[in-house]
Every structure is written in structure tokens, then in C-alpha cells.
Write an enzyme that holds these catalytic residues in place. Structure first.
Site, PDB file in Angstrom:
ATOM      1  N   GLU A  18       0.817  -1.225   0.000  1.00  0.00           N
ATOM      2  CA  GLU A  18       0.000   0.000   0.000  1.00  0.00           C
ATOM      3  C   GLU A  18       0.850   1.275   0.000  1.00  0.00           C
ATOM      4  OE1 GLU A  18      -3.696  -0.815   2.678  1.00  0.00           O
ATOM      5  OE2 GLU A  18      -2.134  -2.224   3.200  1.00  0.00           O
ATOM      6  N   SER A 146      -6.372  -3.141   1.328  1.00  0.00           N
ATOM      7  CA  SER A 146      -6.722  -2.600   0.006  1.00  0.00           C
ATOM      8  C   SER A 146      -7.338  -3.641  -0.924  1.00  0.00           C
ATOM      9  CB  SER A 146      -5.509  -1.982  -0.689  1.00  0.00           C
ATOM     10  OG  SER A 146      -4.944  -1.008   0.127  1.00  0.00           O
ATOM     11  N   ARG A 255     -10.710   2.490  11.941  1.00  0.00           N
ATOM     12  CA  ARG A 255     -11.910   2.448  11.086  1.00  0.00           C
ATOM     13  C   ARG A 255     -12.368   1.009  10.968  1.00  0.00           C
ATOM     14  NH1 ARG A 255     -10.549   2.886   5.481  1.00  0.00           N
ATOM     15  NH2 ARG A 255     -11.583   0.884   5.326  1.00  0.00           N
ATOM     16  N   ASP A 257     -14.696  -1.863   9.307  1.00  0.00           N
ATOM     17  CA  ASP A 257     -15.452  -2.164   8.082  1.00  0.00           C
ATOM     18  C   ASP A 257     -16.550  -3.165   8.396  1.00  0.00           C
ATOM     19  OD1 ASP A 257     -13.719  -0.561   6.682  1.00  0.00           O
ATOM     20  OD2 ASP A 257     -12.602  -2.203   5.742  1.00  0.00           O
ATOM     21  N   GLU A 270     -13.435  -6.142   9.432  1.00  0.00           N
ATOM     22  CA  GLU A 270     -12.047  -5.931   9.850  1.00  0.00           C
ATOM     23  C   GLU A 270     -11.905  -4.568  10.504  1.00  0.00           C
ATOM     24  OE1 GLU A 270      -8.981  -4.868   7.232  1.00  0.00           O
ATOM     25  OE2 GLU A 270     -10.295  -3.759   5.889  1.00  0.00           O
ATOM     26  N   ASN A 272      -9.191  -1.341  10.730  1.00  0.00           N
ATOM     27  CA  ASN A 272      -8.002  -0.701  10.156  1.00  0.00           C
ATOM     28  C   ASN A 272      -7.439   0.229  11.220  1.00  0.00           C
ATOM     29  OD1 ASN A 272      -8.399  -1.503   7.159  1.00  0.00           O
ATOM     30  ND2 ASN A 272     -10.392  -0.757   7.814  1.00  0.00           N
ATOM     31  N   GLY A 276      -6.556   5.032   5.492  1.00  0.00           N
ATOM     32  CA  GLY A 276      -6.167   6.028   4.493  1.00  0.00           C
ATOM     33  C   GLY A 276      -6.474   7.438   4.960  1.00  0.00           C
TER      34      GLY A 276
HETATM   35  N1  LIG Z   1     -17.531 -11.568   4.258  1.00  0.00           N
HETATM   36  C1  LIG Z   1     -17.702 -10.667   3.282  1.00  0.00           C
HETATM   37  N2  LIG Z   1     -18.914 -10.528   2.675  1.00  0.00           N
HETATM   38  C2  LIG Z   1     -19.092  -9.635   1.674  1.00  0.00           C
HETATM   39  N3  LIG Z   1     -18.117  -8.831   1.187  1.00  0.00           N
HETATM   40  C3  LIG Z   1     -16.894  -8.914   1.765  1.00  0.00           C
HETATM   41  C4  LIG Z   1     -16.630  -9.835   2.833  1.00  0.00           C
HETATM   42  N4  LIG Z   1     -15.324  -9.705   3.183  1.00  0.00           N
HETATM   43  C5  LIG Z   1     -14.816  -8.762   2.362  1.00  0.00           C
HETATM   44  N5  LIG Z   1     -15.744  -8.274   1.508  1.00  0.00           N
HETATM   45  C6  LIG Z   1     -15.541  -7.255   0.472  1.00  0.00           C
HETATM   46  O1  LIG Z   1     -14.143  -7.165   0.206  1.00  0.00           O
HETATM   47  C7  LIG Z   1     -13.631  -5.880   0.605  1.00  0.00           C
HETATM   48  C8  LIG Z   1     -12.262  -6.029   1.287  1.00  0.00           C
HETATM   49  O2  LIG Z   1     -12.354  -6.851   2.421  1.00  0.00           O
HETATM   50  P1  LIG Z   1     -11.801  -6.445   3.850  1.00  0.00           P
HETATM   51  O3  LIG Z   1     -12.051  -7.593   4.764  1.00  0.00           O
HETATM   52  O4  LIG Z   1     -12.359  -5.129   4.284  1.00  0.00           O
HETATM   53  O5  LIG Z   1     -10.229  -6.377   3.602  1.00  0.00           O
HETATM   54  P2  LIG Z   1      -9.210  -5.241   3.120  1.00  0.00           P
HETATM   55  O6  LIG Z   1      -9.973  -3.944   3.052  1.00  0.00           O
HETATM   56  O7  LIG Z   1      -8.153  -5.245   4.181  1.00  0.00           O
HETATM   57  O8  LIG Z   1      -8.695  -5.711   1.820  1.00  0.00           O
HETATM   58  C9  LIG Z   1     -14.683  -5.313   1.546  1.00  0.00           C
HETATM   59  O9  LIG Z   1     -14.619  -3.913   1.514  1.00  0.00           O
HETATM   60  C10 LIG Z   1     -15.971  -5.889   0.946  1.00  0.00           C
HETATM   61  O10 LIG Z   1     -16.364  -5.161  -0.207  1.00  0.00           O
HETATM   62 MG   LIG Z   2     -11.379  -3.224   4.399  1.00  0.00          MG
END
Ligand SMILES: Nc1ncnc2c1ncn2[C@@H]1O[C@H](COP(=O)(O)OP(=O)(O)O)[C@@H](O)[C@H]1O
Ligand SMILES: [Mg+2]
Length: 315
Positions: A18, A146, A255, A257, A270, A272, A276
């Protein structure tokens, strides 16, 4: 120049996947702090060493790094040893939050809602995992950010390829139940019982696909802040965000999610710990909806810079 904060290093760049985002975050923070009269200086941890950092003579540092060796607790540990006050979470919370599997374990232990999951290794029986968790699944490397290496899998046939992509980033891979619904994210400031969630942001990506391209490159993702939600639901999501943050012992800022399923139930994805801070970023968007400018946000985060690990009593 205001001398309240002394000489401030804005740590940015770094060596993680990143890096590019962090270069933008750091430049934004640096410019805002300078504009507010802080004696701030950019310091690229991808180009300079810890020895250079010591020699730079900073009184405190603002961490605007994302991913490995910036957000994952390693740098925070080094800063503790150097007794150099820094923004954000300490070594333990940072490394816990960097690991999506460990994060889910802590949240589940605290009764917080996060989708069911399995940990995949090269020997895992992928058909069995799909049968027990159900499809669709999300396959992701537990330590990346990301959206790198994240795949939605709708049929058993796609599982192996998704696993192999995620395994390029991590030796263990997370398979998680897919939550169909709305995507939300919640900035949080403070620590312990003073942790407070800012207004919720809804991310509306074309086709529900919030990937790297949509996150950082294209302009077709829409953000709604505050998200349009029933006030009681919104307040409950903000409380869950604060609990998810304090459960991991996060501090300074972060933050969370979420996905909000079609029945209106929120699921934590998750945390963060060094999100960002670019002009498009989500924490500044939530802060703005709460009446806080980008510069005020940077100053508030900077004002919480400290070392988190207490020195043992002198013997
Ligand atoms: N269990 C889930 N169900 C639906 N969408 C998901 C799920 N896990 C991740 N996503 C999608 O993938 C994106 C990235 O996943 P995330 O766990 O936030 O990891 P990172 O942002 O660290 O890559 C999320 O913003 C969402 O759009
Ligand atoms: Mg995320």
C-alpha cells in the site's frame, strides 16, 4: 510555527503493497499540519532507516503508513523502544488488527458479530469448507489490505484458484461467509471508554465490487455520509464499532469495516488501525460529517500521540 507538538515526523511511504496510498496519505497530513503551524516533516520509511529516524530528532511522529511494517505493530514496537511518541494503536492492537483471523477470534470471544470462517492451508479440503460454510464465500489473505488477493467465490470450481491467489500473500488464508447487502465503514477516535464513532459511511460500488480499482483509481464508487439508516440502527452500529475497537485495545484512531445484511444485521469484517488519509479517504469523510475539518482531524490524532507500553517500575 506552533511549538506545542515540537518537531513532528510524518512517517509515510514504506515498503508495503500500500505504499502508493501511503504516499498520498502522508502528503495530505503533512500539508494540513504545516498549514496549522506545526513543524512537520515528511519521512519515508521505505527510503530511510531507523538510524535516520533517530537522527531526524523528531519529538513525535504521525504514522501515515498502511500495511506491513507501518500498521502491523512492528514499527510501533520500534518506536516504543526508541521512546518516540506516535499516533494510533500500540504494538499489540496493531498486530492483532493486522491479522483478520486473530481479530475475528477476539470479536467472537466478546460476542461481537463477524461472519463464520475457516482457515485454509495447502492441505485443506476445499469442498468440505464450502459445504460447511456455504456459498458464496470470500477468500482473502488475512494480513493484506486494500482488497488485494480478495475473491468472491460462487461455485466450488472457483475455490482453488481463489485460494492460490490469496496464498501468494499469506501462508494461511481466510475463507469467510459472504454477506450480501450494504457496505459500511465507521471511523473511531479516542480510546477505552472515551472511544467515539464518527458518522457512518456507506460505500456504493458499481456491481457491489469494492476492489482496488474502485477504491483508489476510478471515480465511479459513491460514498454516502452519513449513511441513510434508521437512527436506532445507526446508533447500534456505532456502538458495535466502538466495542470492536476497544476489544482489540485500539487507540488514537481507527476504522471498522462492516457489511449490513439484507435483514438489517451488521457484520464486522475488519479493523483498520492506520486507515487512508488521502483526500478521497473515508475517515476524513466521517470527520467532515461530524463538523471536523481534515486539518482538525490531523491535529486531534496528533494530540493523542504517546508511547503506549508502560515502562516497568525502576528496580
Ligand atoms: N464476508 C464478506 N462478505 C461480503 N463482502 C466482503 C466480505 N469480506 C470482504 N468483503 C468485500 O471485500 C472488501 C475487502 O475486504 P476487507 O475484509 O475489508 O479487507 P481489506 O480492506 O483489508 O482488503 C470489503 O470492503 C468488501 O467489499
Ligand atoms: Mg477493508
Amino acid at each position: 510555527m506552533s511549538d506545542k507538538f515540537g518537531r513532528v515526523g510524518v512517517l509515510y511511504g514504506g515498503t508495503s503493497a500500500e505504499r502508493e496510498v501511503s504516499l498520498m496519505s502522508g502528503q495530505g497530513v503533512h500539508e494540513a499540519l504545516r498549514g496549522a503551524g506545526v513543524d512537520a516533516h515528511l519521512f519515508d520509511t521505505g527510503r530511510y532507516t531507523l538510524v535516520d529516524l533517530i537522527n531526524a530528532g523528531f519529538d513525535r511522529v504521525f504514522i501515515a503508513l498502511h500495511g506491513r511494517h507501518g500498521e502491523d505493530g512492528t514499527l510501533q514496537g520500534a518506536l516504543e523502544l526508541l521512546q518516540l511518541p506516535y499516533t494510533g494503536s500500540g504494538p499489540m492492537a496493531s498486530s492483532l488488527a493486522m491479522d483478520k483471523i486473530m481479530t475475528k477470534k477476539v470479536w467472537l470471544q466478546q460476542g461481537l458479530p463477524t461472519p463464520d470462517y475457516a482457515v485454509l492451508t495447502p492441505d485443506s479440503d476445499l469442498d468440505r469448507v464450502a459445504a460447511s460454510l456455504g456459498l458464496p464465500l470470500i477468500i482473502k489473505p488475512p494480513h493484506e489490505g486494500s482488497t488485494l488477493g480478495v475473491t468472491r467465490v460462487d461455485g466450488v470450481a472457483g475455490l482453488r484458484k481463489a485460494y492460490e491467489l490469496a496464498a501468494l500473500y499469506d501462508s494461511e488464508v481466510l475463507a469467510e461467509q459472504f454477506v450480501e447487502g450494504r457496505e459500511l465503514t465507521v471511523p473511531i477516535l479516542g480510546k477505552g471508554n472515551t472511544a467515539r464513532a464518527l458518522p457512518i459511511i456507506e460505500i456504493v460500488a458499481p456491481g457491489g465490487n469494492y476492489d482496488y480499482e474502485h477504491k483508489y483509481i476510478s471515480n465511479d464508487t459513491q460514498y454516502v455520509c452519513p449513511a441513510s439508516l434508521d437512527p436506532a440502527l445507526s446508533a447500534s452500529i456505532q456502538r458495535i464499532a466502538e466495542q470492536s475497537y476497544t476489544a482489540l485495545k485500539c487507540e488514537g484512531w481507527g476504522r471498522a469495516d462492516f457489511m449490513l445484511d439484507e435483514s438489517g444485521r451488521p457484520w464486522l469484517l475488519e479493523m483498520n488501525t492506520s486507515p487512508g488519509m488521502t483526500s478521497h479517504s473515508l475517515v476524513p469523510m466521517g470527520a467532515k460529517a461530524a463538523g471536523m475539518s481534515y486539518a482538525e482531524l490531523c491535529l486531534e490524532i496528533l494530540s493523542t500521540a504517546c508511547c503506549k507500553v508502560q515502562a516497568p517500575p525502576a528496580v
